[in-house]
Design a protein around this motif. Structure first.
Motif, PDB file in Angstrom:
ATOM      1  N   LYS A  19       7.603   3.615  14.537  1.00 39.87           N
ATOM      2  CA  LYS A  19       6.769   2.439  14.800  1.00 39.87           C
ATOM      3  C   LYS A  19       7.389   1.179  14.217  1.00 39.87           C
ATOM      4  O   LYS A  19       7.289   0.098  14.813  1.00 39.87           O
ATOM      5  CB  LYS A  19       5.358   2.664  14.268  1.00 39.87           C
ATOM      6  CG  LYS A  19       4.591   3.671  15.118  1.00 39.87           C
ATOM      7  CD  LYS A  19       3.151   3.773  14.706  1.00 39.87           C
ATOM      8  CE  LYS A  19       2.406   4.688  15.675  1.00 39.87           C
ATOM      9  NZ  LYS A  19       0.977   4.668  15.463  1.00 39.87           N
ATOM     10  N   GLU A  20       8.038   1.300  13.050  1.00 40.95           N
ATOM     11  CA  GLU A  20       8.736   0.142  12.472  1.00 40.95           C
ATOM     12  C   GLU A  20       9.810  -0.372  13.427  1.00 40.95           C
ATOM     13  O   GLU A  20      10.061  -1.569  13.506  1.00 40.95           O
ATOM     14  CB  GLU A  20       9.397   0.511  11.144  1.00 40.95           C
ATOM     15  CG  GLU A  20       8.464   0.558   9.974  1.00 40.95           C
ATOM     16  CD  GLU A  20       9.167   0.962   8.682  1.00 40.95           C
ATOM     17  OE1 GLU A  20      10.383   1.268   8.701  1.00 40.95           O
ATOM     18  OE2 GLU A  20       8.485   0.978   7.646  1.00 40.95           O
ATOM     19  N   GLU A  80      -0.149   8.118   5.289  1.00 44.43           N
ATOM     20  CA  GLU A  80      -1.089   7.729   6.333  1.00 44.43           C
ATOM     21  C   GLU A  80      -1.379   6.231   6.280  1.00 44.43           C
ATOM     22  O   GLU A  80      -1.569   5.594   7.303  1.00 44.43           O
ATOM     23  CB  GLU A  80      -2.388   8.522   6.184  1.00 44.43           C
ATOM     24  CG  GLU A  80      -2.204   9.991   6.506  1.00 44.43           C
ATOM     25  CD  GLU A  80      -3.386  10.845   6.087  1.00 44.43           C
ATOM     26  OE1 GLU A  80      -4.417  10.297   5.680  1.00 44.43           O
ATOM     27  OE2 GLU A  80      -3.262  12.075   6.170  1.00 44.43           O
ATOM     28  N   SER A  81      -1.388   5.653   5.082  1.00 44.28           N
ATOM     29  CA  SER A  81      -1.694   4.230   4.970  1.00 44.28           C
ATOM     30  C   SER A  81      -0.523   3.352   5.398  1.00 44.28           C
ATOM     31  O   SER A  81      -0.703   2.168   5.640  1.00 44.28           O
ATOM     32  CB  SER A  81      -2.107   3.883   3.536  1.00 44.28           C
ATOM     33  OG  SER A  81      -0.990   3.953   2.659  1.00 44.28           O
ATOM     34  N   ASP A  82       0.674   3.921   5.502  1.00 45.03           N
ATOM     35  CA  ASP A  82       1.832   3.135   5.908  1.00 45.03           C
ATOM     36  C   ASP A  82       1.618   2.472   7.264  1.00 45.03           C
ATOM     37  O   ASP A  82       2.063   1.349   7.481  1.00 45.03           O
ATOM     38  CB  ASP A  82       3.087   3.997   5.967  1.00 45.03           C
ATOM     39  CG  ASP A  82       3.730   4.192   4.612  1.00 45.03           C
ATOM     40  OD1 ASP A  82       3.279   3.558   3.639  1.00 45.03           O
ATOM     41  OD2 ASP A  82       4.685   4.972   4.524  1.00 45.03           O
ATOM     42  N   GLU A  87       0.933  -2.559  10.276  1.00 47.66           N
ATOM     43  CA  GLU A  87       0.093  -3.429  11.114  1.00 47.66           C
ATOM     44  C   GLU A  87      -0.157  -4.768  10.428  1.00 47.66           C
ATOM     45  O   GLU A  87      -0.065  -5.829  11.051  1.00 47.66           O
ATOM     46  CB  GLU A  87      -1.226  -2.733  11.426  1.00 47.66           C
ATOM     47  CG  GLU A  87      -2.137  -3.573  12.314  1.00 47.66           C
ATOM     48  CD  GLU A  87      -3.476  -2.910  12.588  1.00 47.66           C
ATOM     49  OE1 GLU A  87      -4.259  -3.512  13.326  1.00 47.66           O
ATOM     50  OE2 GLU A  87      -3.745  -1.811  12.070  1.00 47.66           O
ATOM     51  N   ILE A  88      -0.453  -4.733   9.118  1.00 50.60           N
ATOM     52  CA  ILE A  88      -0.696  -5.971   8.366  1.00 50.60           C
ATOM     53  C   ILE A  88       0.552  -6.838   8.364  1.00 50.60           C
ATOM     54  O   ILE A  88       0.482  -8.049   8.603  1.00 50.60           O
ATOM     55  CB  ILE A  88      -1.163  -5.650   6.931  1.00 50.60           C
ATOM     56  CG1 ILE A  88      -2.565  -5.031   6.957  1.00 50.60           C
ATOM     57  CG2 ILE A  88      -1.143  -6.906   6.055  1.00 50.60           C
ATOM     58  CD1 ILE A  88      -3.003  -4.409   5.639  1.00 50.60           C
ATOM     59  N   ILE A 107      -5.502 -10.907  -0.694  1.00 47.39           N
ATOM     60  CA  ILE A 107      -5.076  -9.563  -1.105  1.00 47.39           C
ATOM     61  C   ILE A 107      -5.027  -9.463  -2.621  1.00 47.39           C
ATOM     62  O   ILE A 107      -5.486  -8.471  -3.203  1.00 47.39           O
ATOM     63  CB  ILE A 107      -3.722  -9.200  -0.464  1.00 47.39           C
ATOM     64  CG1 ILE A 107      -3.894  -9.000   1.039  1.00 47.39           C
ATOM     65  CG2 ILE A 107      -3.118  -7.944  -1.121  1.00 47.39           C
ATOM     66  CD1 ILE A 107      -2.604  -8.891   1.816  1.00 47.39           C
ATOM     67  N   LYS A 108      -4.488 -10.486  -3.273  1.00 51.85           N
ATOM     68  CA  LYS A 108      -4.443 -10.480  -4.742  1.00 51.85           C
ATOM     69  C   LYS A 108      -5.841 -10.412  -5.330  1.00 51.85           C
ATOM     70  O   LYS A 108      -6.077  -9.707  -6.314  1.00 51.85           O
ATOM     71  CB  LYS A 108      -3.703 -11.712  -5.265  1.00 51.85           C
ATOM     72  CG  LYS A 108      -2.209 -11.616  -5.125  1.00 51.85           C
ATOM     73  CD  LYS A 108      -1.553 -12.832  -5.749  1.00 51.85           C
ATOM     74  CE  LYS A 108      -0.064 -12.668  -5.828  1.00 51.85           C
ATOM     75  NZ  LYS A 108       0.556 -13.772  -6.562  1.00 51.85           N
TER      76      LYS A 108
END
Length: 116
Positions: A19-20, A80-82, A87-88, A107-108
Motif C-alpha cells: 500500500k505504501e 494493523e495500525s500501520d 492513511e493519515i 495529535i500532540k
C-alpha cells in the motif's frame, strides 16, 4: 510465537509495504509472477510462503528481503495500525503547511506530548 502469528505478521507487513508503494494485489502479483489471489492469501497469513517467493515479493516491492520481517517481534496491533498511519500521512501530504501544523498540534494534544 506461534507459526500462524508469524505468517500473519509477515503478511501484514507485505500489505503495508504494498500500500505504501500504491500497488494493488493484482499489480504486485504481476510484478512478482504470482496470481493476485495468492498475494491476498499471503497478506491474510493463510499461506506458508517459501523464502524464494518472499524474495520475489521483496523484489517486486523494491525493498530488501529483511524489510518483510521488520515486524516479526512486534505486537500485531501495531502492524494493523500501520494502515491507519499510512492513511493519515497520505492525507497530510495533500494538505497545505498550515493544516499540517494544525494537525500536528492536535495529535500532540491527543497524545499528551508537550507543544514546542
Amino acid at each position: 510465537m506461534k507459526d500462524k502469528e508469524v505468517l500473519k505478521l509477515v503478511g501484514a507487513r507485505i500489505r503495508v509495504l504494498r500500500k505504501e508503494k500504491g500497488l494493488s494485489q493484482e499489480t504486485l502479483g504481476e510484478k512478482g509472477g504470482f496470481h493476485f489471489s495468492y498475494i491476498g492469501q499471503i497478506e491474510r497469513g493463510e499461506k506458508n510462503v517459501s523464502l524464494l517467493n518472499l524474495a520475489k515479493i521483496a523484489a517486486a516491492l523494491d525493498v530488501n528481503l529483511i524489510q518483510l520481517f521488520a515486524y516479526v517481534d512486534e505486537d500485531p496491533k501495531i502492524v494493523e495500525s500501520d494502515e491507519e498511519v499510512i492513511e493519515i500521512v497520505s492525507i497530510l501530504r495533500k494538505s497545505n503547511p498550515e493544516k499540517i501544523h494544525l494537525a500536528r498540534n492536535i495529535i500532540k494534544e491527543i497524545m499528551g506530548v508537550e507543544k514546542e
